[in-house]
Design a protein around this motif. Structure first.
Motif, PDB file in Angstrom:
ATOM      1  N   TYR A  29      -7.153   6.548   6.220  1.00  0.00           N
ATOM      2  CA  TYR A  29      -7.886   5.799   5.076  1.00  0.00           C
ATOM      3  C   TYR A  29      -9.256   6.041   4.837  1.00  0.00           C
ATOM      4  O   TYR A  29      -9.752   6.508   3.650  1.00  0.00           O
ATOM      5  CB  TYR A  29      -7.595   4.101   5.119  1.00  0.00           C
ATOM      6  N   ASP A  36      -5.361   4.075  -1.751  1.00  0.00           N
ATOM      7  CA  ASP A  36      -5.486   2.660  -1.638  1.00  0.00           C
ATOM      8  C   ASP A  36      -4.247   1.764  -1.620  1.00  0.00           C
ATOM      9  O   ASP A  36      -4.170   0.765  -1.299  1.00  0.00           O
ATOM     10  CB  ASP A  36      -6.428   2.190  -2.868  1.00  0.00           C
ATOM     11  N   TYR A  37      -3.333   2.366  -2.513  1.00  0.00           N
ATOM     12  CA  TYR A  37      -2.130   1.552  -2.814  1.00  0.00           C
ATOM     13  C   TYR A  37      -1.114   1.151  -1.479  1.00  0.00           C
ATOM     14  O   TYR A  37      -0.546   0.166  -1.280  1.00  0.00           O
ATOM     15  CB  TYR A  37      -1.007   2.071  -4.030  1.00  0.00           C
ATOM     16  N   ALA A  40      -3.262  -1.008   0.809  1.00  0.00           N
ATOM     17  CA  ALA A  40      -3.224  -2.260   0.245  1.00  0.00           C
ATOM     18  C   ALA A  40      -1.896  -2.857   0.684  1.00  0.00           C
ATOM     19  O   ALA A  40      -1.838  -3.919   0.915  1.00  0.00           O
ATOM     20  CB  ALA A  40      -3.486  -2.367  -1.405  1.00  0.00           C
ATOM     21  N   ALA A 159     -15.068   0.220   3.835  1.00  0.00           N
ATOM     22  CA  ALA A 159     -13.632   0.583   2.955  1.00  0.00           C
ATOM     23  C   ALA A 159     -12.620  -0.575   2.865  1.00  0.00           C
ATOM     24  O   ALA A 159     -12.243  -0.709   1.771  1.00  0.00           O
ATOM     25  CB  ALA A 159     -13.426   1.921   3.348  1.00  0.00           C
ATOM     26  N   LEU A 163     -11.536  -2.968  -0.058  1.00  0.00           N
ATOM     27  CA  LEU A 163      -9.973  -2.784  -0.631  1.00  0.00           C
ATOM     28  C   LEU A 163      -9.566  -4.402  -0.608  1.00  0.00           C
ATOM     29  O   LEU A 163      -8.820  -5.308  -1.370  1.00  0.00           O
ATOM     30  CB  LEU A 163      -9.170  -2.105  -0.001  1.00  0.00           C
ATOM     31  N   THR A 167      -7.728  -7.131  -3.274  1.00  0.00           N
ATOM     32  CA  THR A 167      -6.200  -7.222  -3.038  1.00  0.00           C
ATOM     33  C   THR A 167      -5.659  -8.697  -2.442  1.00  0.00           C
ATOM     34  O   THR A 167      -4.470  -8.732  -2.068  1.00  0.00           O
ATOM     35  CB  THR A 167      -5.713  -6.117  -2.388  1.00  0.00           C
TER      36      THR A 167
END
Ligand code: URA
Length: 421
Positions: A29, A36-37, A40, A159, A163, A167
């Motif tokens: 990551y 990201d998806y 997440a 990072a 996120l 989320t």
């Protein structure tokens, strides 16, 4: 299958993630290989299913190792989980350094209702917070105390936290614990106190949650080589009288000069300083703290730090604050039942003392001064809160009015330090 899909599949079924898999996902990551998806999805699975202690240690270690790691084994550090009017770093750490115990402290900026030490420091004209590792190390050696911005450490946490923020995955105990401790491990101080805030103006609203987090922070820190302790302190009421950057520096200066400050601030700051001295094995820590404040060496240490980091020492003692925009008064006679920290924080935010969103420009002189405390008796029309600033005044007045609860009963004094671990 890629590591991240393995991890998502395992975690959604309640499985345990091996250390190597955690490291592969976090590294992927941070380098941009894991999108990201997918990250997440994994974070949400962790939010719902949890991480056990071993997984949490592995995540913490991996995030700490994701960037440079400093090493200050003889130094002390402190971490607050964030509160309103929380100026403990500025008050307690100069005392500790004045007692001969070196301090290596990296801090962040405020966001939302929580202030950040870096913003308070930037209220001092000229004060530079961006220190290179070499500058930070030299200042710790020469001055015994350096205070910089935690820029490059634990980039994986930076990072992942960004996120999580978007989320719905911030409120997970193992993710919070690993996030906080990874930065402390990367900073490298050998001795650390966590000041975990509990109450309406804190991340942890209940004492039970604050205790769970405090226990996790200490256990993770010890597992990763830090000699750590925690205290839990009240955050139903903002700490001290001042909320806002220059206002808080002024109140910290008053504390360090031995002037009278609100009892909660005095107690928590002397306590944190004494705990840090005790962690380093200093005898009679409370007397050492009191002496450093009384003989002027604690304030002199703050001046040394300000001078070393390019700040204006002459200005430090009397920072300008914004004009008084309004005073909120008691609508009737009574006893102050509460002056809710969250309402005061929102008032301060509306005035421009904090950031609604990342990158917002601050008004360093803006903020709130609490003129009463829970338990005080007030007359009708008596000023209870003073607002400084020129932005969002009507909104701030509304928040400050809403923060005040009056009662006709006597209000028992509440402890400020709720628990020690
Ligand atoms: N503060 C942090 O540094 N990390 C979290 O996850 C929450 C609060």
């Amino acid at each position: 299958m890629s590591s991240v899909i393995d991890a998502i599949e395992a975690k959604k079924r309640g499985g345990k993630l091996p250390d190597a898999l955690i490291a592969a996902v976090v590294e992927g990551y941070t380098s941009g290989d894991v999108p990201d998806y997918q990250m997440a999805a994994l974070l949400m699975a962790i939010r719902l299913v949890g991480l056990d202690y071993d997984e949490t240690v592995a995540l913490t270690r991996t995030m700490a190792d994701s960037g440079p790691r400093y090493s200050f084994p003889d130094c002390v550090d402190k971490h607050s989980t964030g509160g309103v009017g929380d100026k403990v770093t500025l008050c307690a750490l100069p005392v500790v350094a004045a007692c001969g115990v070196p301090v290596a402290k990296l801090s962040g900026r405020g966001l939302g209702i929580t202030g950040g030490t870096i913003d308070k420091l930037e209220a001092i004209p000229g004060f530079g917070v961006a220190l290179t590792e070499a500058q930070f190390r030299r200042q710790v050696e020469e001055v015994g105390f350096a205070l910089g911005e935690a820029g490059e450490l634990a980039p994986a946490d930076k990072a992942i936290y960004a996120l999580r923020d978007t989320t719905g995955t911030v409120d997970s105990m193992p993710l919070i614990g690993s996030s906080i401790v990874s930065k402390k491990v990367a900073t490298g101080a050998g001795h650390l106190i966590y000041d975990v805030k509990a109450g309406s103006g804190a991340f942890m609203q209940t004492l039970d949650d604050a205790r769970e987090l405090a226990q996790l922070l200490v256990k993770l820190s010890e597992a990763l080589g830090i000699n750590a302790r925690a205290i839990i302190t009240d955050m139903d009421t903002a700490l001290g009288a001042a909320v806002g950057n220059a206002l808080e520096v002024r109140e910290s200066v008053a504390f360090l000069r031995g002037e009278t400050v609100p009892g909660d601030l005095d107690e928590v700051c002397r306590d944190v300083a004494a705990e840090l001295l005790e962690l380093r094995g200093i005898d009679d820590p409370r007397a050492r703290v009191d002496a450093a404040i009384a003989d002027g060496s604690a304030y002199a240490k703050l001046e040394d730090v300000v001078r070393a980091q390019g700040g204006d020492v002459e200005a430090l003692g009397d920072l300008p604050v914004a004009e008084v925009a309004a005073e909120v008064t008691a609508p009737r006679a009574g006893v102050v039942g509460a002056l809710d920290a969250l309402g005061i924080a929102r008032a301060s935010l509306a005035l421009g003392a904090g950031r609604q969103k990342k990158g917002d420009a601050l008004d360093f002189g803006a903020g709130v001064v609490q003129l009463v405390r829970p338990g005080d008796t007030v007359e009708a029309g008596q000023p209870v809160v003073r607002l400084h600033g020129s932005r969002g005044v009507a909104e701030a007045v509304g928040h400050a009015e809403g923060a005040l609860t009056l009662t006709d009963e006597a209000v028992a004094p509440r402890p400020h330090v709720l628990e020690r671990l």
